[in-house]
Scaffold this motif. Structure first.
Motif, short mmCIF file in Angstrom:
data_model
loop_
_atom_site.label_atom_id
_atom_site.label_comp_id
_atom_site.label_asym_id
_atom_site.label_seq_id
_atom_site.Cartn_x
_atom_site.Cartn_y
_atom_site.Cartn_z
N ILE A 34 0.84 -1.21 0.00
CA ILE A 34 0.00 0.00 0.00
C ILE A 34 0.87 1.25 0.00
O ILE A 34 0.64 2.19 -0.77
CB ILE A 34 -0.97 -0.01 1.20
CG1 ILE A 34 -2.04 -1.08 1.01
CG2 ILE A 34 -1.60 1.36 1.41
CD1 ILE A 34 -2.89 -1.32 2.24
N VAL A 35 1.89 1.28 0.86
CA VAL A 35 2.77 2.45 0.94
C VAL A 35 3.51 2.64 -0.39
O VAL A 35 3.61 3.76 -0.90
CB VAL A 35 3.76 2.32 2.12
CG1 VAL A 35 4.84 3.37 2.05
CG2 VAL A 35 3.02 2.41 3.44
N ALA A 36 4.02 1.55 -0.97
CA ALA A 36 4.73 1.66 -2.24
C ALA A 36 3.82 2.16 -3.35
O ALA A 36 4.22 3.01 -4.16
CB ALA A 36 5.33 0.31 -2.61
N LEU A 37 2.60 1.64 -3.41
CA LEU A 37 1.65 2.06 -4.43
C LEU A 37 1.30 3.54 -4.29
O LEU A 37 1.29 4.28 -5.29
CB LEU A 37 0.39 1.21 -4.37
CG LEU A 37 -0.68 1.52 -5.40
CD1 LEU A 37 -0.17 1.21 -6.80
CD2 LEU A 37 -1.94 0.73 -5.12
N ILE A 38 1.03 3.97 -3.08
CA ILE A 38 0.70 5.39 -2.86
C ILE A 38 1.89 6.28 -3.18
O ILE A 38 1.75 7.32 -3.84
CB ILE A 38 0.21 5.61 -1.41
CG1 ILE A 38 -1.15 4.94 -1.20
CG2 ILE A 38 0.13 7.10 -1.08
CD1 ILE A 38 -1.62 4.91 0.23
N ALA A 39 3.09 5.87 -2.74
CA ALA A 39 4.28 6.67 -3.02
C ALA A 39 4.55 6.76 -4.52
O ALA A 39 4.93 7.82 -5.03
CB ALA A 39 5.49 6.07 -2.31
N TRP A 40 4.33 5.68 -5.24
CA TRP A 40 4.55 5.68 -6.69
C TRP A 40 3.49 6.53 -7.39
O TRP A 40 3.80 7.30 -8.30
CB TRP A 40 4.52 4.24 -7.19
CG TRP A 40 4.57 4.12 -8.67
CD1 TRP A 40 5.63 4.42 -9.48
CD2 TRP A 40 3.52 3.69 -9.52
NE1 TRP A 40 5.30 4.18 -10.79
CE2 TRP A 40 3.99 3.73 -10.84
CE3 TRP A 40 2.21 3.26 -9.30
CZ2 TRP A 40 3.21 3.37 -11.93
CZ3 TRP A 40 1.45 2.90 -10.37
CH2 TRP A 40 1.95 2.95 -11.67
N ALA A 49 0.30 12.28 -0.49
CA ALA A 49 0.83 10.93 -0.27
C ALA A 49 0.91 10.61 1.22
O ALA A 49 0.50 9.54 1.66
CB ALA A 49 2.19 10.78 -0.93
N VAL A 50 1.41 11.54 2.00
CA VAL A 50 1.50 11.34 3.45
C VAL A 50 0.11 11.18 4.05
O VAL A 50 -0.13 10.30 4.89
CB VAL A 50 2.27 12.50 4.12
CG1 VAL A 50 2.16 12.42 5.63
CG2 VAL A 50 3.73 12.48 3.68
N ALA A 51 -0.83 12.01 3.62
CA ALA A 51 -2.19 11.94 4.13
C ALA A 51 -2.84 10.59 3.78
O ALA A 51 -3.63 10.05 4.57
CB ALA A 51 -3.04 13.08 3.57
N PRO A 56 -3.68 3.68 6.61
CA PRO A 56 -3.27 2.28 6.68
C PRO A 56 -2.15 2.05 7.69
O PRO A 56 -2.07 0.98 8.31
CB PRO A 56 -2.83 1.94 5.26
CG PRO A 56 -2.76 3.20 4.52
CD PRO A 56 -3.52 4.22 5.25
N LEU A 57 -1.29 3.04 7.88
CA LEU A 57 -0.22 2.90 8.87
C LEU A 57 -0.79 2.82 10.28
O LEU A 57 -0.39 1.97 11.08
CB LEU A 57 0.76 4.06 8.75
CG LEU A 57 1.94 4.05 9.71
CD1 LEU A 57 2.80 2.81 9.46
CD2 LEU A 57 2.76 5.31 9.54
N VAL A 58 -1.74 3.68 10.58
CA VAL A 58 -2.38 3.65 11.90
C VAL A 58 -3.13 2.33 12.10
O VAL A 58 -3.08 1.73 13.17
CB VAL A 58 -3.32 4.87 12.08
CG1 VAL A 58 -4.20 4.73 13.31
CG2 VAL A 58 -2.50 6.15 12.15
N ALA A 59 -3.82 1.88 11.06
CA ALA A 59 -4.52 0.59 11.15
C ALA A 59 -3.55 -0.55 11.42
O ALA A 59 -3.82 -1.42 12.26
CB ALA A 59 -5.30 0.33 9.87
#
Length: 80
Positions: A34-40, A49-51, A56-59
């Motif tokens: 998820i992080v890689a997809l959002i960052a890309w 991107a941070v928002a 998902p990070l908090v979850a």
């Protein structure tokens, strides 16, 4: 009784350590994807991107806290 935890406790420190079964590793892999997809996808708009990464990070943190063997508590170095 079977162990339903996914993560080992952090030693020393506070929080979770590495996963100890496939469910923990799967949760980490999903978060990384998820992080890689959002960052890309949103590399040109860092605030967005941070928002988008924060929920998902908090979850993941909440799941890791709930699924850590022995819970989250401070574990000092040996002898403390």
């Amino acid at each position: 009784m079977t162990d339903k935890s996914w993560f080992n406790p952090s030693r020393p420190g506070y929080g979770t350590g590495f996963p100890h079964n496939w469910k923990g590793w799967a949760a980490m892999a999903v978060l990384a994807a998820i992080v890689a997809l959002i960052a890309w996808q949103f590399h040109d708009n860092e605030p967005l991107a941070v928002a988008l990464i924060l929920p998902p990070l908090v979850a993941f943190i909440l799941v890791a806290r709930a699924k850590t063997r022995g819970g989250w508590k401070w574990r000092g170095r040996q002898g403390e």
